[in-house]
Design an enzyme around this catalytic site. Structure first.
Site, mmCIF file in Angstrom:
data_model
loop_
_atom_site.group_PDB
_atom_site.id
_atom_site.type_symbol
_atom_site.label_atom_id
_atom_site.label_comp_id
_atom_site.label_asym_id
_atom_site.label_seq_id
_atom_site.Cartn_x
_atom_site.Cartn_y
_atom_site.Cartn_z
ATOM 1 N N VAL A 56 5.655 8.690 -19.179
ATOM 2 C CA VAL A 56 6.657 7.636 -19.006
ATOM 3 C C VAL A 56 7.387 7.914 -17.702
ATOM 4 O O VAL A 56 7.893 9.013 -17.488
ATOM 5 C CB VAL A 56 7.650 7.613 -20.184
ATOM 6 C CG1 VAL A 56 8.650 6.480 -20.006
ATOM 7 C CG2 VAL A 56 6.912 7.483 -21.515
ATOM 8 N N THR A 58 10.058 7.680 -14.513
ATOM 9 C CA THR A 58 11.452 7.465 -14.140
ATOM 10 C C THR A 58 11.533 6.368 -13.074
ATOM 11 O O THR A 58 10.560 6.084 -12.375
ATOM 12 C CB THR A 58 12.074 8.748 -13.588
ATOM 13 O OG1 THR A 58 11.328 9.171 -12.427
ATOM 14 C CG2 THR A 58 12.065 9.862 -14.626
ATOM 15 N N VAL A 82 7.139 13.285 -18.573
ATOM 16 C CA VAL A 82 7.967 12.507 -17.651
ATOM 17 C C VAL A 82 7.288 12.420 -16.285
ATOM 18 O O VAL A 82 7.011 13.446 -15.654
ATOM 19 C CB VAL A 82 9.366 13.114 -17.521
ATOM 20 C CG1 VAL A 82 10.208 12.309 -16.537
ATOM 21 C CG2 VAL A 82 10.040 13.180 -18.889
ATOM 22 N N LYS A 83 7.035 11.194 -15.826
ATOM 23 C CA LYS A 83 6.450 10.978 -14.505
ATOM 24 C C LYS A 83 7.561 10.864 -13.474
ATOM 25 O O LYS A 83 8.542 10.133 -13.674
ATOM 26 C CB LYS A 83 5.625 9.695 -14.487
ATOM 27 C CG LYS A 83 4.279 9.807 -15.160
ATOM 28 C CD LYS A 83 3.539 8.486 -15.157
ATOM 29 C CE LYS A 83 2.901 8.186 -13.832
ATOM 30 N NZ LYS A 83 2.020 6.989 -13.895
ATOM 31 N N VAL A 84 7.392 11.596 -12.395
ATOM 32 C CA VAL A 84 8.333 11.512 -11.276
ATOM 33 C C VAL A 84 7.538 11.326 -9.990
ATOM 34 O O VAL A 84 6.379 11.749 -9.897
ATOM 35 C CB VAL A 84 9.226 12.764 -11.166
ATOM 36 C CG1 VAL A 84 10.054 12.945 -12.429
ATOM 37 C CG2 VAL A 84 8.393 13.998 -10.904
#
Length: 227
Positions: A56, A58, A82-84
């Site tokens: 998912v 940011t 968490v994708k950044v």
């Protein structure tokens, strides 16, 4: 190599999960927006079908915002990653999140050196984009190959997730390059099953079987001969 779907569509995810080959899901803001649903509820529904990682992404541009979003996302489902983005602020967030035990996927990676930086920051996954590099005249799969080579040479635990895969040949080349994961749209995953000789062979087998059944039925129905 693990196979992920690059989608936020629950119907596609449920179908792929039923095939027994789905290992995870990657999403992004565009895919989420396409579904037109509240993101938290959407991710929770996806988690009903997928026990592997669900990425998912940011939307903040600064590290502090990414970190706050990440803390919220991981509360949605236990398998959220968490994708950044591949930016200095993104890598700052990766370092902080690693310290909190939150898994990360560094996205929008287009060079092997960017993959190296993400690994040094402690990313769980790094996502080189193959198709988008092909679009501008580069050989996108070279980035995957070189990222795999560098990360393995130096013993980084970061996994290479080949992204922006658009057809079965991309998936084949990602496997040959040693990518840990390949993520693809639903249509591409469907195409992995297909070959004209498979279809022709199945059609012939079934036709032969039907012919045999017809012959057996004809023998059974034939009247007995006279004395």
């Amino acid at each position: 190599m693990r196979l992920f779907l690059d989608t936020a569509n629950p119907d596609q995810i449920r179908t792929a999960a039923s095939w027994g080959i789905l290992d995870g899901v990657t999403t992004n803001p565009t895919l989420m927006a396409r579904e037109g649903r509240e993101p938290r509820e959407l991710v929770r529904e996806i988690a009903r079908w997928v026990s592997g990682p669900i990425s998912v992404e940011t939307t903040s541009l600064d590290a502090e915002g990414m970190i706050q979003e990440a803390r919220e996302f991981v509360g949605w489902a236990p398998n959220v990653v968490v994708k950044v983005p591949m930016t200095p602020e993104g890598l700052r967030a990766v370092v902080a999140l690693r310290g909190e035990g939150i898994r990360t996927n560094v996205t929008l990676v287009f060079t092997p050196v960017q993959a190296l930086l993400a690994a040094k920051a402690g990313a769980t996954f790094v996502s080189p984009f193959v198709g988008r590099l092909d679009d501008i005249g580069h050989v996108g799969m070279d980035t995957v190959r070189q990222a795999v080579e560098i990360l393995r040479r130096y013993g980084f635990p970061t996994q290479v997730l080949a992204a922006s895969l658009r057809h079965p040949l991309h998936v084949l080349e990602a496997a040959r390059a040693g990518a840990d994961i390949a993520t693809m749209p639903f249509a591409t995953m469907e195409q992995l099953f297909r070959h004209p000789l498979t279809d022709q062979g199945l059609e012939r087998f079934l036709a032969d079987w039907r012919r045999l059944q017809a012959e057996l039925s004809s023998r059974t129905a034939a009247p007995a001969g006279g004395s």
